[in-house]
Design a protein around this motif. Sequence first.
Motif, PDB file in Angstrom:
ATOM      1  N   LEU A   1       0.843  -1.190   0.000  1.00  0.00           N
ATOM      2  CA  LEU A   1       0.000   0.000   0.000  1.00  0.00           C
ATOM      3  C   LEU A   1       0.883   1.246   0.000  1.00  0.00           C
ATOM      4  CD1 LEU A   1      -2.636  -1.009   2.725  1.00  0.00           C
ATOM      5  CD2 LEU A   1      -2.665  -1.495   0.261  1.00  0.00           C
ATOM      6  N   LEU A   2       0.563   2.207  -0.884  1.00  0.00           N
ATOM      7  CA  LEU A   2       1.360   3.425  -1.008  1.00  0.00           C
ATOM      8  C   LEU A   2       0.528   4.647  -0.647  1.00  0.00           C
ATOM      9  CD1 LEU A   2       2.983   1.384  -2.827  1.00  0.00           C
ATOM     10  CD2 LEU A   2       3.660   3.374  -4.197  1.00  0.00           C
ATOM     11  N   ALA A   3       1.063   5.486   0.229  1.00  0.00           N
ATOM     12  CA  ALA A   3       0.498   6.806   0.509  1.00  0.00           C
ATOM     13  C   ALA A   3       1.515   7.826   0.027  1.00  0.00           C
ATOM     14  CB  ALA A   3       0.220   6.984   1.998  1.00  0.00           C
ATOM     15  N   ARG A   4       1.137   8.598  -0.998  1.00  0.00           N
ATOM     16  CA  ARG A   4       2.084   9.523  -1.615  1.00  0.00           C
ATOM     17  C   ARG A   4       1.959  10.923  -1.008  1.00  0.00           C
ATOM     18  NH1 ARG A   4       0.430   9.658  -7.366  1.00  0.00           N
ATOM     19  NH2 ARG A   4      -1.615   9.308  -6.443  1.00  0.00           N
TER      20      ARG A   4
ATOM     21  N   PRO B   1       2.417  11.134   5.208  1.00  0.00           N
ATOM     22  CA  PRO B   1       2.097   9.725   4.963  1.00  0.00           C
ATOM     23  C   PRO B   1       2.118   8.970   6.288  1.00  0.00           C
ATOM     24  CG  PRO B   1       4.383  10.147   4.383  1.00  0.00           C
ATOM     25  CD  PRO B   1       3.822  11.444   4.913  1.00  0.00           C
ATOM     26  N   VAL B   2       1.037   8.268   6.583  1.00  0.00           N
ATOM     27  CA  VAL B   2       0.914   7.539   7.844  1.00  0.00           C
ATOM     28  C   VAL B   2       0.686   6.064   7.512  1.00  0.00           C
ATOM     29  CG1 VAL B   2      -0.315   7.347  10.037  1.00  0.00           C
ATOM     30  CG2 VAL B   2      -0.133   9.573   8.904  1.00  0.00           C
ATOM     31  N   LEU B   3       1.441   5.195   8.156  1.00  0.00           N
ATOM     32  CA  LEU B   3       1.314   3.754   7.955  1.00  0.00           C
ATOM     33  C   LEU B   3       0.909   3.120   9.276  1.00  0.00           C
ATOM     34  CD1 LEU B   3       4.640   3.323   5.946  1.00  0.00           C
ATOM     35  CD2 LEU B   3       2.343   3.755   5.035  1.00  0.00           C
ATOM     36  N   LEU B   4      -0.031   2.174   9.216  1.00  0.00           N
ATOM     37  CA  LEU B   4      -0.571   1.541  10.416  1.00  0.00           C
ATOM     38  C   LEU B   4      -0.466   0.028  10.294  1.00  0.00           C
ATOM     39  CD1 LEU B   4      -3.915   3.572  10.595  1.00  0.00           C
ATOM     40  CD2 LEU B   4      -1.860   4.013  11.950  1.00  0.00           C
ATOM     41  N   ALA B   5      -0.285  -0.641  11.422  1.00  0.00           N
ATOM     42  CA  ALA B   5      -0.180  -2.097  11.384  1.00  0.00           C
ATOM     43  C   ALA B   5      -0.711  -2.724  12.653  1.00  0.00           C
ATOM     44  CB  ALA B   5       1.275  -2.518  11.182  1.00  0.00           C
ATOM     45  N   ASP B   6      -1.328  -3.895  12.484  1.00  0.00           N
ATOM     46  CA  ASP B   6      -1.684  -4.780  13.580  1.00  0.00           C
ATOM     47  C   ASP B   6      -0.832  -6.034  13.427  1.00  0.00           C
ATOM     48  OD1 ASP B   6      -2.700  -6.460  15.469  1.00  0.00           O
ATOM     49  OD2 ASP B   6      -4.694  -6.625  14.591  1.00  0.00           O
ATOM     50  N   PRO B   7       0.274  -6.147  14.161  1.00  0.00           N
ATOM     51  CA  PRO B   7       1.162  -7.303  13.987  1.00  0.00           C
ATOM     52  C   PRO B   7       0.483  -8.627  14.281  1.00  0.00           C
ATOM     53  CG  PRO B   7       2.241  -5.552  15.241  1.00  0.00           C
ATOM     54  CD  PRO B   7       0.797  -5.175  15.138  1.00  0.00           C
ATOM     55  N   ALA B   8      -0.552  -8.624  15.124  1.00  0.00           N
ATOM     56  CA  ALA B   8      -1.186  -9.880  15.511  1.00  0.00           C
ATOM     57  C   ALA B   8      -1.995 -10.500  14.378  1.00  0.00           C
ATOM     58  CB  ALA B   8      -2.083  -9.659  16.727  1.00  0.00           C
ATOM     59  N   THR B   9      -2.583  -9.659  13.530  1.00  0.00           N
ATOM     60  CA  THR B   9      -3.453 -10.177  12.464  1.00  0.00           C
ATOM     61  C   THR B   9      -2.906  -9.949  11.060  1.00  0.00           C
ATOM     62  OG1 THR B   9      -4.704  -8.101  12.297  1.00  0.00           O
ATOM     63  CG2 THR B   9      -5.478  -9.737  13.898  1.00  0.00           C
ATOM     64  N   GLY B  10      -1.936  -9.044  10.916  1.00  0.00           N
ATOM     65  CA  GLY B  10      -1.399  -8.736   9.596  1.00  0.00           C
ATOM     66  C   GLY B  10      -2.154  -7.653   8.851  1.00  0.00           C
ATOM     67  N   TRP B  11      -3.195  -7.084   9.459  1.00  0.00           N
ATOM     68  CA  TRP B  11      -3.883  -5.963   8.811  1.00  0.00           C
ATOM     69  C   TRP B  11      -2.976  -4.736   8.802  1.00  0.00           C
ATOM     70  CZ3 TRP B  11      -8.363  -5.384   6.134  1.00  0.00           C
ATOM     71  CH2 TRP B  11      -9.266  -6.452   6.162  1.00  0.00           C
ATOM     72  N   ILE B  12      -2.976  -4.009   7.671  1.00  0.00           N
ATOM     73  CA  ILE B  12      -2.146  -2.824   7.507  1.00  0.00           C
ATOM     74  C   ILE B  12      -2.957  -1.708   6.848  1.00  0.00           C
ATOM     75  CG2 ILE B  12       0.052  -4.062   7.404  1.00  0.00           C
ATOM     76  CD1 ILE B  12      -0.080  -3.886   4.338  1.00  0.00           C
TER      77      ILE B  12
ATOM     78  N   THR C   1       7.629  16.472  -7.418  1.00  0.00           N
ATOM     79  CA  THR C   1       7.092  15.140  -7.627  1.00  0.00           C
ATOM     80  C   THR C   1       6.505  14.651  -6.304  1.00  0.00           C
ATOM     81  OG1 THR C   1       7.581  12.915  -8.400  1.00  0.00           O
ATOM     82  CG2 THR C   1       9.353  14.074  -7.236  1.00  0.00           C
ATOM     83  N   ARG C   2       6.354  13.356  -6.136  1.00  0.00           N
ATOM     84  CA  ARG C   2       5.812  12.799  -4.900  1.00  0.00           C
ATOM     85  C   ARG C   2       6.671  11.611  -4.463  1.00  0.00           C
ATOM     86  NH1 ARG C   2       3.605  16.834  -5.793  1.00  0.00           N
ATOM     87  NH2 ARG C   2       1.361  17.344  -5.740  1.00  0.00           N
ATOM     88  N   PHE C   3       6.845  11.479  -3.152  1.00  0.00           N
ATOM     89  CA  PHE C   3       7.434  10.256  -2.616  1.00  0.00           C
ATOM     90  C   PHE C   3       6.302   9.442  -2.000  1.00  0.00           C
ATOM     91  CE2 PHE C   3       7.205  12.831   1.175  1.00  0.00           C
ATOM     92  CZ  PHE C   3       7.084  11.937   2.233  1.00  0.00           C
ATOM     93  N   ALA C   4       6.618   8.304  -1.410  1.00  0.00           N
ATOM     94  CA  ALA C   4       5.564   7.464  -0.839  1.00  0.00           C
ATOM     95  C   ALA C   4       6.020   6.765   0.425  1.00  0.00           C
ATOM     96  CB  ALA C   4       5.100   6.418  -1.853  1.00  0.00           C
ATOM     97  N   GLY C   5       5.093   6.667   1.361  1.00  0.00           N
ATOM     98  CA  GLY C   5       5.223   5.718   2.457  1.00  0.00           C
ATOM     99  C   GLY C   5       4.663   4.398   1.980  1.00  0.00           C
ATOM    100  N   VAL C   6       5.378   3.317   2.193  1.00  0.00           N
ATOM    101  CA  VAL C   6       5.003   2.003   1.651  1.00  0.00           C
ATOM    102  C   VAL C   6       4.944   1.009   2.801  1.00  0.00           C
ATOM    103  CG1 VAL C   6       5.531   0.262  -0.084  1.00  0.00           C
ATOM    104  CG2 VAL C   6       6.347   2.610  -0.411  1.00  0.00           C
ATOM    105  N   ILE C   7       3.861   0.226   2.851  1.00  0.00           N
ATOM    106  CA  ILE C   7       3.725  -0.819   3.847  1.00  0.00           C
ATOM    107  C   ILE C   7       3.231  -2.088   3.170  1.00  0.00           C
ATOM    108  CG2 ILE C   7       1.396  -0.034   4.517  1.00  0.00           C
ATOM    109  CD1 ILE C   7       2.154  -0.947   7.416  1.00  0.00           C
ATOM    110  N   TRP C   8       3.817  -3.236   3.544  1.00  0.00           N
ATOM    111  CA  TRP C   8       3.432  -4.494   2.933  1.00  0.00           C
ATOM    112  C   TRP C   8       3.689  -5.629   3.927  1.00  0.00           C
ATOM    113  CZ3 TRP C   8       7.956  -1.986   2.262  1.00  0.00           C
ATOM    114  CH2 TRP C   8       9.159  -2.721   2.298  1.00  0.00           C
ATOM    115  N   SER C   9       3.118  -6.790   3.636  1.00  0.00           N
ATOM    116  CA  SER C   9       3.318  -7.944   4.518  1.00  0.00           C
ATOM    117  C   SER C   9       3.651  -9.174   3.680  1.00  0.00           C
ATOM    118  CB  SER C   9       2.083  -8.204   5.374  1.00  0.00           C
ATOM    119  OG  SER C   9       0.999  -8.631   4.566  1.00  0.00           O
ATOM    120  N   HIS C  10       4.262 -10.144   4.342  1.00  0.00           N
ATOM    121  CA  HIS C  10       4.592 -11.406   3.688  1.00  0.00           C
ATOM    122  C   HIS C  10       4.783 -12.461   4.767  1.00  0.00           C
ATOM    123  CE1 HIS C  10       8.883 -10.880   4.749  1.00  0.00           C
ATOM    124  NE2 HIS C  10       8.687  -9.597   4.469  1.00  0.00           N
TER     125      HIS C  10
END
Length: 228
Positions: free
Chosen positions: A85-88, A94-105, A218-227
Amino acid sequence: MRHRDRIEGDLVIEVAFTDVSLSLGDAADDDVRTGALRQVAEATGATPALMHQVHGAHVDLVDDRRTSGRVPADAMITAQAGVALLARAADCVPVLLADPATGWIAAVHSGRPGLAAGVVPAAVAALRAQGADPSVAWVGPHVCGSCYEVPADLQDEVAIVVPEARSTTSWGTPALDLGAGVRAQLDASGITDVRVVDACTREDPSWPSHRRDGAAATRFAGVIWSHP
């Protein structure tokens, strides 16, 4: 990709921020933006998902029915592994959120209108509606409260909703501190593990800034992902 971080739960959740070296703005040539997204995909091993950011508070759910495309929204949430997910931004937060217990981001774009509209609390609420409990947040580079000059009436308009955003420029005029406002909203939402990238986009040329560069920014991005 800069300022990388990772946390482990049911899934490994990673975050990073691009910088001025990648052109992710709407005004970028299609080939340039495609190339930048390809670099993001290679760096993350995930499929990038973009929003059509409109300075509102709509939250888009990215699930197995949509892992690409640009929905009008200023926040995205997902539990899908392998989606980045990218927030430019180019002064907005840019704000990134995570729940480590479930993997929701979540990835959130919070500019001045979005801060007043409550896009960050809306993203937190959307995650909780899915049964997630976001406990970690990253606040990316943004224009600082000493640089973001606004008219006094506009300052009052935002500060009525988010008093913590009221600020003064280094030259003594009315300003807004978007980052302070976002952090106050995160605190009110019960998120205490907040990791801040301490950089002002207007002052640091390694980050895009509309206040500094105008239409050429231009724009930069905050990026969050899971695997797994």
